[in-house]
Design an enzyme around this catalytic site. Structure first.
Site, PDB file in Angstrom:
ATOM      1  N   ASN A  47       0.831  -1.202   0.000  1.00 30.87           N
ATOM      2  CA  ASN A  47       0.000   0.000   0.000  1.00 30.87           C
ATOM      3  C   ASN A  47       0.867   1.253   0.000  1.00 30.87           C
ATOM      4  O   ASN A  47       1.967   1.282   0.588  1.00 30.87           O
ATOM      5  CB  ASN A  47      -1.037  -0.006   1.130  1.00 30.87           C
ATOM      6  CG  ASN A  47      -0.487  -0.256   2.506  1.00 30.87           C
ATOM      7  OD1 ASN A  47       0.594  -0.825   2.658  1.00 30.87           O
ATOM      8  ND2 ASN A  47      -1.231   0.153   3.511  1.00 30.87           N
ATOM      9  N   VAL A  48       0.364   2.263  -0.683  1.00 30.37           N
ATOM     10  CA  VAL A  48       1.077   3.530  -0.848  1.00 30.37           C
ATOM     11  C   VAL A  48       0.096   4.645  -0.501  1.00 30.37           C
ATOM     12  O   VAL A  48      -0.855   4.886  -1.256  1.00 30.37           O
ATOM     13  CB  VAL A  48       1.591   3.693  -2.299  1.00 30.37           C
ATOM     14  CG1 VAL A  48       2.342   5.019  -2.453  1.00 30.37           C
ATOM     15  CG2 VAL A  48       2.482   2.516  -2.698  1.00 30.37           C
ATOM     16  N   GLU A  49       0.312   5.277   0.654  1.00 28.10           N
ATOM     17  CA  GLU A  49      -0.627   6.300   1.112  1.00 28.10           C
ATOM     18  C   GLU A  49      -0.233   7.677   0.589  1.00 28.10           C
ATOM     19  O   GLU A  49       0.795   7.844  -0.079  1.00 28.10           O
ATOM     20  CB  GLU A  49      -0.703   6.253   2.647  1.00 28.10           C
ATOM     21  CG  GLU A  49      -1.261   4.920   3.107  1.00 28.10           C
ATOM     22  CD  GLU A  49      -1.460   4.813   4.604  1.00 28.10           C
ATOM     23  OE1 GLU A  49      -0.946   5.665   5.356  1.00 28.10           O
ATOM     24  OE2 GLU A  49      -2.155   3.857   5.022  1.00 28.10           O
ATOM     25  N   CYS A  58      -4.226   0.783  -2.272  1.00 28.89           N
ATOM     26  CA  CYS A  58      -4.131  -0.452  -1.510  1.00 28.89           C
ATOM     27  C   CYS A  58      -3.032  -1.340  -2.087  1.00 28.89           C
ATOM     28  O   CYS A  58      -2.645  -1.196  -3.267  1.00 28.89           O
ATOM     29  CB  CYS A  58      -5.454  -1.213  -1.545  1.00 28.89           C
ATOM     30  SG  CYS A  58      -6.717  -0.547  -0.447  1.00 28.89           S
ATOM     31  N   GLU A  60      -3.275  -4.287  -3.022  1.00 32.87           N
ATOM     32  CA  GLU A  60      -3.811  -5.057  -4.153  1.00 32.87           C
ATOM     33  C   GLU A  60      -3.683  -4.279  -5.458  1.00 32.87           C
ATOM     34  O   GLU A  60      -3.496  -4.870  -6.523  1.00 32.87           O
ATOM     35  CB  GLU A  60      -5.278  -5.406  -3.898  1.00 32.87           C
ATOM     36  CG  GLU A  60      -5.502  -6.402  -2.773  1.00 32.87           C
ATOM     37  CD  GLU A  60      -5.575  -5.777  -1.387  1.00 32.87           C
ATOM     38  OE1 GLU A  60      -5.093  -4.642  -1.204  1.00 32.87           O
ATOM     39  OE2 GLU A  60      -6.109  -6.434  -0.484  1.00 32.87           O
ATOM     40  N   CYS A  91     -10.202  -5.299   0.959  1.00 30.05           N
ATOM     41  CA  CYS A  91     -11.338  -4.386   1.113  1.00 30.05           C
ATOM     42  C   CYS A  91     -12.291  -4.556  -0.079  1.00 30.05           C
ATOM     43  O   CYS A  91     -11.978  -5.250  -1.053  1.00 30.05           O
ATOM     44  CB  CYS A  91     -10.858  -2.935   1.220  1.00 30.05           C
ATOM     45  SG  CYS A  91     -10.331  -2.206  -0.331  1.00 30.05           S
ATOM     46  N   CYS A  94     -10.930  -3.699  -3.490  1.00 29.02           N
ATOM     47  CA  CYS A  94      -9.904  -4.640  -3.954  1.00 29.02           C
ATOM     48  C   CYS A  94     -10.515  -5.991  -4.332  1.00 29.02           C
ATOM     49  O   CYS A  94      -9.990  -6.682  -5.200  1.00 29.02           O
ATOM     50  CB  CYS A  94      -8.804  -4.775  -2.914  1.00 29.02           C
ATOM     51  SG  CYS A  94      -7.874  -3.233  -2.810  1.00 29.02           S
TER      52      CYS A  94
HETATM   53  N1  THU Z   1      -5.350  -1.518   2.764  1.00 32.16           N
HETATM   54  C1  THU Z   1      -4.843  -2.287   1.758  1.00 32.16           C
HETATM   55  O1  THU Z   1      -3.724  -2.052   1.277  1.00 32.16           O
HETATM   56  N2  THU Z   1      -5.594  -3.318   1.290  1.00 32.16           N
HETATM   57  C2  THU Z   1      -6.811  -3.671   1.785  1.00 32.16           C
HETATM   58  O2  THU Z   1      -7.482  -4.536   1.219  1.00 32.16           O
HETATM   59  C3  THU Z   1      -7.296  -3.043   3.021  1.00 32.16           C
HETATM   60  C4  THU Z   1      -6.670  -1.742   3.346  1.00 32.16           C
HETATM   61  C5  THU Z   1      -4.560  -0.383   3.229  1.00 32.16           C
HETATM   62  C6  THU Z   1      -5.124   0.974   2.839  1.00 32.16           C
HETATM   63  C7  THU Z   1      -4.505   1.875   3.892  1.00 32.16           C
HETATM   64  O3  THU Z   1      -3.221   2.267   3.428  1.00 32.16           O
HETATM   65  C8  THU Z   1      -4.335   0.957   5.113  1.00 32.16           C
HETATM   66  O4  THU Z   1      -4.497  -0.384   4.643  1.00 32.16           O
HETATM   67  C9  THU Z   1      -5.340   1.216   6.217  1.00 32.16           C
HETATM   68  O5  THU Z   1      -6.654   1.195   5.719  1.00 32.16           O
END
Ligand code: THU
Length: 141
Positions: A47-49, A58, A60, A91, A94
């Site tokens: 994941n890259v915020e 996400c 995925e 999620c 995804c």
């Molecule tokens: N996140 C994912 O990378 N994949 C998911 O299926 C659930 C959530 C990440 C998004 C965010 O960077 C962190 O988890 C918290 O929600």
């Protein structure tokens, strides 16, 4: 293709490795995702915020991008892990990504164990739904 214990261990290891590269200064919640495709190739992503919270990618998203870039599709096995190296449920958004490139034989490593994708996302919206209503019948006025 046989998906055995070694396959799941390899997917888990790739997801853990990807998770360690996550950019998560806002949530502090790293995720790594890994995919095996029917052609026998493995892909992964983290994941890259972003300071604009809503545009976070996400794990995925990265794994699917890695797969498409390589010319692969047809996901047969999927795993994602959190910072404790434990399975994470994908999620809703995804699940839709996995659905586009998976099938009824796609398997997911979930916290409750290995599940067929249709059990995780029954009645998924798919490309066949787009043919139900011809776009030519839509008029704005
Ligand atoms: N996140 C994912 O990378 N994949 C998911 O299926 C659930 C959530 C990440 C998004 C965010 O960077 C962190 O988890 C918290 O929600």
């Amino acid at each position: 293709m046989e998906i055995n214990k070694n396959t799941w261990e390899h997917l888990h290891g790739l997801a853990v490795e990807a998770m360690r590269h996550a950019y998560v200064p806002y949530s502090g919640y790293p995720v790594g995702a890994a995919i095996l495709t029917a052609d026998g190739n493995y892909f992964s992503g983290c994941n890259v915020e972003n300071s604009g919270y809503g545009v976070a990618l996400c794990a995925e998203c990265g794994a699917v991008s890695d797969m498409i870039k390589a010319g692969s599709t047809d996901i047969v096995a999927f795993a994602a892990v959190n910072g404790n190296e434990e399975p994470v449920v994908p999620c809703g958004r995804c699940r839709q990504l996995i659905s586009e490139h998976g099938s009824e034989r796609t398997l997911l490593a979930m916290p409750v164990g290995i599940l067929p994708f249709p059990e995780v996302m029954p009645f998924a919206f798919g490309k066949e739904d787009l043919t139900e209503v011809p776009t030519s019948t839509y008029h704005e006025d």
